[in-house]
Design a protein around this motif. Structure first.
Motif, mmCIF file in Angstrom:
data_model
loop_
_atom_site.group_PDB
_atom_site.id
_atom_site.type_symbol
_atom_site.label_atom_id
_atom_site.label_comp_id
_atom_site.label_asym_id
_atom_site.label_seq_id
_atom_site.Cartn_x
_atom_site.Cartn_y
_atom_site.Cartn_z
ATOM 1 N N ASN A 39 -55.553 47.722 -23.799
ATOM 2 C CA ASN A 39 -54.128 47.058 -23.801
ATOM 3 C C ASN A 39 -54.028 46.181 -22.548
ATOM 4 O OD1 ASN A 39 -51.739 47.948 -26.034
ATOM 5 N ND2 ASN A 39 -53.574 49.341 -25.824
ATOM 6 N N ASP A 40 -54.911 46.576 -21.423
ATOM 7 C CA ASP A 40 -54.596 45.969 -20.295
ATOM 8 C C ASP A 40 -55.029 44.322 -20.562
ATOM 9 O OD1 ASP A 40 -53.471 47.667 -18.672
ATOM 10 O OD2 ASP A 40 -55.322 48.496 -17.785
ATOM 11 N N VAL A 41 -56.056 44.355 -21.237
ATOM 12 C CA VAL A 41 -56.640 42.861 -21.566
ATOM 13 C C VAL A 41 -56.167 42.170 -22.817
ATOM 14 C CG1 VAL A 41 -58.884 43.679 -20.659
ATOM 15 C CG2 VAL A 41 -58.783 43.741 -23.077
ATOM 16 N N VAL A 42 -55.363 42.812 -23.884
ATOM 17 C CA VAL A 42 -54.918 42.206 -24.770
ATOM 18 C C VAL A 42 -53.971 41.147 -24.632
ATOM 19 C CG1 VAL A 42 -53.321 42.522 -26.750
ATOM 20 C CG2 VAL A 42 -55.145 44.058 -26.654
ATOM 21 N N PRO A 43 -52.989 41.086 -23.705
ATOM 22 C CA PRO A 43 -52.213 40.062 -23.327
ATOM 23 C C PRO A 43 -52.841 38.863 -22.612
ATOM 24 C CG PRO A 43 -51.171 42.246 -22.695
ATOM 25 C CD PRO A 43 -52.620 42.460 -23.046
ATOM 26 N N LYS A 44 -53.865 38.975 -22.128
ATOM 27 C CA LYS A 44 -54.312 38.069 -21.639
ATOM 28 C C LYS A 44 -55.090 36.943 -22.509
ATOM 29 C CE LYS A 44 -58.253 36.817 -18.273
ATOM 30 N NZ LYS A 44 -59.407 37.693 -17.381
ATOM 31 N N TYR A 45 -55.646 37.743 -23.616
ATOM 32 C CA TYR A 45 -56.377 36.756 -24.551
ATOM 33 C C TYR A 45 -55.225 36.637 -26.046
ATOM 34 C CZ TYR A 45 -60.200 37.691 -21.785
ATOM 35 O OH TYR A 45 -61.277 37.557 -20.868
ATOM 36 N N ASP A 46 -54.086 36.966 -25.897
ATOM 37 C CA ASP A 46 -52.904 36.414 -26.864
ATOM 38 C C ASP A 46 -53.324 37.153 -28.102
ATOM 39 O OD1 ASP A 46 -51.480 34.833 -25.262
ATOM 40 O OD2 ASP A 46 -52.852 33.182 -25.676
ATOM 41 N N ALA A 47 -54.033 38.401 -28.038
ATOM 42 C CA ALA A 47 -54.340 39.117 -29.294
ATOM 43 C C ALA A 47 -53.130 39.885 -29.583
ATOM 44 C CB ALA A 47 -55.500 40.088 -29.004
ATOM 45 N N GLU A 48 -53.068 40.197 -31.090
ATOM 46 C CA GLU A 48 -52.241 41.146 -31.654
ATOM 47 C C GLU A 48 -52.906 42.385 -32.108
ATOM 48 O OE1 GLU A 48 -50.017 38.900 -34.807
ATOM 49 O OE2 GLU A 48 -49.744 37.408 -33.417
#
Length: 359
Positions: free
Chosen positions: A209-218
């Motif tokens: 979850n730390d990297v999910v926002p950076k790569y616009d993933a859902e």
């Protein structure tokens, strides 16, 4: 650091905007036109436009402080304390902050608008207007929390579409799906036992979850030790986000290798399968509603991931999707070939992606 700053800035402007509007609406609901009502006595010094301006500024200050407190709690205390204790402590902090800011704004407003407000110590205890605002703030905070949770649950933009009923009837969309699975999960689970293994998976998904926002993933689903991520097609191939997220997550786990070894005696490794194309999306369920995706894209993504062990690779991608992605020099592509995947009559061309540093 940059990722934390981006998350904080996004939360900050959303909170400032929301609470500025919320306090402005309170003045409109409470005071607009009240001085024109027959039989209602108002303070002769009261002026609606000045009150509206003051409350909007007040709301923006509250939004700034609330966002900061929320960010600190989410970043540093979400793992350490229970949800119930977190709510109690955060509510106490928010209440104290609210009283402090209200007192400051009343003192400033007294000087600017030449209105005599009571700002003596403990003024708020018997002030009915203050408690009316507190009740309003509590109710509005529930709305803000509901919107935040709904956006986190369904993804950016998806909640609004569901609210408007877009997915009541199935819709066709072009999306990318990644199936991310823990390698050697059965052996790890047997060695750790079910309780420690559950904590182990929890830590892994915190790091994801730390990297999910950076790569616009859902995050579409968590299924046991597997996570299913997705993107709208164009957003996923943009700046190779659907590829970069895997290696960013992998590097995160590598940086925390000592932590995992000390706590669990094993360092996690994940494998992934990636594919994209046209799928159907619809709102399902009545007792529990959620967004469901249907189509070959999901099945093929899962089948591709299942081939990672066979070819001793961590990251496999369909050649069809890879042809639409601009691969940068930091990654290398290795052709696996056309495979017959379980449940598919047609062959699917697959490639492996590796970081150049690993080769």
């Amino acid at each position: 650091m940059n990722r934390n700053l981006k998350q904080y800035s996004t939360l900050l402007w959303q909170s400032i905007f929301f609470w500025g509007i919320a306090l402005g609406c309170y003045v409109i609901f409470r005071f607009f036109g009240i001085d024109e009502e027959v039989g209602i006595q108002t303070n002769p010094d009261f002026r609606f436009k000045e009150a509206l301006f003051a409350f909007v500024i007040l709301g923006m200050f509250l939004g700034l402080i609330y966002a900061t407190v929320d960010f600190i709690f989410d970043k540093f205390f979400s793992k350490q304390i229970t949800l119930g204790l977190r709510i109690i402590v955060k509510s106490f902090i928010d209440f104290t902050i609210t009283i402090t800011i209200f007192t400051m704004m009343l003192k400033i407003s007294s000087k600017i608008f030449n209105v005599d407000f009571n700002t003596e110590q403990g003024w708020w205890r018997d002030d009915k207007s203050f408690w009316a605002i507190i009740i309003y703030l509590v109710l509005v905070s529930f709305v803000f929390s509901f919107i935040t949770i709904a956006v986190e649950k369904f993804g950016k933009g998806v909640f609004l579409k569901m609210l408007l009923g877009k997915y009541k009837n199935p819709q066709e969309e072009k999306r990318i799906f990644m199936f991310l699975d823990l390698k050697n999960s059965t052996t790890i689970a047997e060695n750790l036992g079910h309780y420690a293994y559950s904590q182990f998976i929890q830590d892994c998904f915190y790091d994801l979850n730390d990297v999910v926002p950076k790569y616009d993933a859902e995050i579409y689903q968590y299924v046991g030790d597997e996570a299913v991520l997705c993107w709208p097609y164009r957003k996923g191939i943009s700046q190779q986000k659907c590829i970069g997220i895997f290696f960013s997550f992998k590097n995160n786990l590598h940086e925390k290798k000592e932590y995992y070894l000390n706590k669990y005696g094993v360092s996690p490794e994940f494998k992934a399968g990636l594919h994209g194309g046209q799928i159907m999306v619809s709102e399902v369920g009545t007792v529990k509603k959620e967004l469901a995706y249907h189509g070959d894209v999901i099945n093929i993504s899962a089948r591709i991931q299942s081939q990672c062990n066979t070819y001793n690779e961590f990251f496999l991608i369909s050649s069809e999707l890879l042809s639409d992605i601009q691969i940068e020099e930091e990654f290398s592509v290795k052709e696996i070939g056309a495979l017959k995947l379980k449940g598919k009559n047609e062959l699917v061309d697959i490639c492996a992606i590796q970081q150049m540093a690993e080769i």
